[in-house]
Scaffold this active site. Structure first.
Site, short mmCIF file in Angstrom:
data_model
loop_
_atom_site.label_atom_id
_atom_site.label_comp_id
_atom_site.label_asym_id
_atom_site.label_seq_id
_atom_site.Cartn_x
_atom_site.Cartn_y
_atom_site.Cartn_z
N SER A 140 0.84 -1.19 0.00
CA SER A 140 0.00 0.00 0.00
C SER A 140 0.89 1.25 0.00
CB SER A 140 -0.93 -0.07 1.22
OG SER A 140 -1.91 0.91 1.19
N ASP A 309 -8.99 -6.17 -4.64
CA ASP A 309 -8.58 -4.91 -4.02
C ASP A 309 -9.12 -3.76 -4.85
OD1 ASP A 309 -7.30 -2.69 -2.99
OD2 ASP A 309 -5.29 -3.54 -3.06
N HIS A 342 -8.15 -5.07 -0.24
CA HIS A 342 -6.84 -4.47 0.03
C HIS A 342 -6.15 -5.13 1.22
CE1 HIS A 342 -3.87 -1.33 -0.42
NE2 HIS A 342 -4.04 -0.90 0.82
#
Lengths: 371, 371
Positions: A140, A309, A342
């Protein structure tokens, strides 16, 4: 580690007399060549692996990934986790004293960017006597830092590992960050970011921010599987017909996550880190051309994305892949079919961990590192 | 129209002495057979079409759909728009006086469901002397009411038109509603729903609720196209490096939408209507089997969904389509390739309007209605 010298920031401001908290795992080899820097995302810290003695549930946030015999094998690699400037887990941040004023920074803590964090991490490595990293890795926002490393210090890393990342935020990503920030800033207990002096915390805003975040970390599928339309008190049979009581399990889960987060996370840190996410955009100085922006990179890359995601969708990783291919860089890319959204980057998915393991085994062979 | 008799509600409570605001367009024919009931979604009203004399920008929310010569042609059909109970545009709602106590309802307004709204609408039609509707139509939550009509009064409608709708909310849908509600309820100006007595409005919470809503109404694509990463003050060249100032256009847009909404929408209404959305689930009393639940329906159906709608995705409309097919019902289904997300149901897309026009022309032929 304390840093007395001022760090110039992208904004034109600077910060001096700051500390960075970090942890290391494994041994630095004699050639000082086996170091792997791990960069954290929004609400994580330098504690990436292992457990603290006598503390239950103290596993590092990438404990499933990093450790002896694990995908990133600390019998072979020297892993460094560092808490970023502005965060709230030990490194200097908004709740600390500004040496220029003698008062708590609060909202006056300078806006820090991914690039600033990379610079601060590079100074930490200088202090540790590490010139070149075997790899920089992160998920991320952590992946953005790994990409930043490849552009700011192209000669100081052999590999960059970007998991569930993106070359910048979309309008929708920024929008979710902005709503979360507005919830915090408009909480009457925020006091323009100087709530410490008032002995209060803007917990209402933090709770809302975290609830929004959690929705975007999960996929619709996994939410339906875990919670669906289950009632919290299903034994009652019927609805409660209430707008404020908890009716559905998903509500209970979100409120719990919000409450927990508001108890430990700093509101100014939340603003700073979401802004660093918004601002990251290496193509910006290249007229939006990511291929031009990545021409500086020399590292080899591993990119991993997850099919469900929707925060940092696979298409965003593929943008980076395409830009690297345009530059004829050496790269591997894996798109993992995982239901968890995610959040998958933090979970124990065997295919995902297998991809990373195999990549790091390759680094080990390439560098002739022996466990 | 005033209704003196108590309306029993699904919750077991009832409401008496209430008003419903409604508008009509076109002429009811002699056979009283050409009426089309239009049901509104979260923040709309009975004002579905036309403009108010002398008022700029007073177009009804489905003005592009309904009017003389339009897809739903008011030269042929008698269209009725009605504001639902608990809303804040004229019909009895939380800001009105509870006849049982003589005080403003506030948070004591009873929780109303889609089924309750349908019952109240049926009473309005009784009062208007309309036994059978040519069609009931609505988008989003309005489509749920159209589906409710087909199940509660199967013999009173010939057609049900469901646009961008769903057979119930997913966990993610409920989650977004819950965050919005928590933002409102935890606003110190909410005063447990009795803010009217305090002379304040929970505008902070309403703003956050609306910002969240807006993100879910738009597609990622259209947000990127309309706003992308554009800075609000692009002439400045560089970022402002601020966590609280408006930096990106999307932030400016969301703040504006939030401010506007907080000025006109009632906070208790927001709670009530999102809860009605959460609760709607006709399959619930049939062990989750939608096909069993829809066996009662006799109407013919038109369903329309939009490719980029991630709030009520095409897959949700297809669930209804499948359940109707299981019951061998007569139906048409159109999946419109549109970039605008959930908002598309309110927009002027020629393919979408063409589908609805052609369907209503079919109703006109079937019923031998002449303009």
């Amino acid at each position: 580690m304390h840093f007395a010298a001022a760090l110039p920031l992208q904004s034109g401001r600077s910060i001096r007399g700051y500390d960075l908290s970090f942890e290391t795992y494994g041994q630095l080899n004699a050639a000082r060549s086996n170091a792997v820097l791990v960069c954290h995302a929004l609400n994580a810290s330098h504690h990436v692996a292992g457990v603290y003695a006598g503390q239950d549930k103290s596993e590092g946030w990438w404990h499933s990934m990093i450790g002896p015999g694990k995908a990133v094998d600390t019998d072979r690699f020297f892993v460094i986790g560092v808490n970023n400037l502005g965060s709230c887990f030990g490194s200097t941040g908004p709740m600390h004293i500004n040496p220029d004023t003698g008062r708590v920074y609060g909202a006056d803590f300078p806006v820090v960017t991914v690039e600033d964090w990379v610079d601060a991490q590079a100074r930490l490595l200088d202090a540790l006597g590490i010139r070149t990293l075997a790899a920089v890795m992160g998920g991320s926002l952590g992946g953005m830092q790994a990409l930043g490393w490849a552009l700011q210090y192209p000669e100081r890393l052999r590999h960059a590992v970007l998991v569930a990342s993106a070359p910048n935020l979309t309008a929708e990503n920024i929008a979710f960050n902005e709503v979360a920030r507005r919830a915090i800033v408009t909480d009457p207990d925020f006091h323009a970011g100087h709530f410490y002096a008032h002995g209060v915390l803007p917990k209402r805003g933090l709770r809302i921010a975290r609830m929004i975040g959690h929705i975007t970390y999960l996929s619709d599928d996994v939410m339906n599987e875990k919670f669906g339309r289950q009632l919290r008190d299903a034994a009652m049979g019927d609805y409660k017909y209430s707008t404020q009581e908890v009716e559905f399990q998903i509500e209970s889960y979100l409120r719990y996550q919000g409450d927990k987060f508001a108890d430990y996370f700093d509101a100014n840190t939340y603003l700073l880190i979401t802004r660093a996410l918004d601002y990251f955009d290496p193509a910006r100085n290249y007229g939006g051309d990511l291929s031009l922006a990545l021409a500086r990179a020399q590292a080899k890359f591993l990119l991993v994305s997850f099919s469900t995601d929707w925060r940092f969708a696979p298409a965003r990783s593929r943008e980076i892949v395409r830009a690297l291919l345009d530059n004829r860089r050496d790269l591997s890319y894996a798109e993992i079919d995982a239901p968890h959204g995610h959040d998958a980057f933090l979970l124990d998915d065997p295919r995902y961990l297998g991809v990373v393991r195999s990549y790091f085994e390759g680094i080990g062979r390439e560098m002739e590192l022996v466990p």
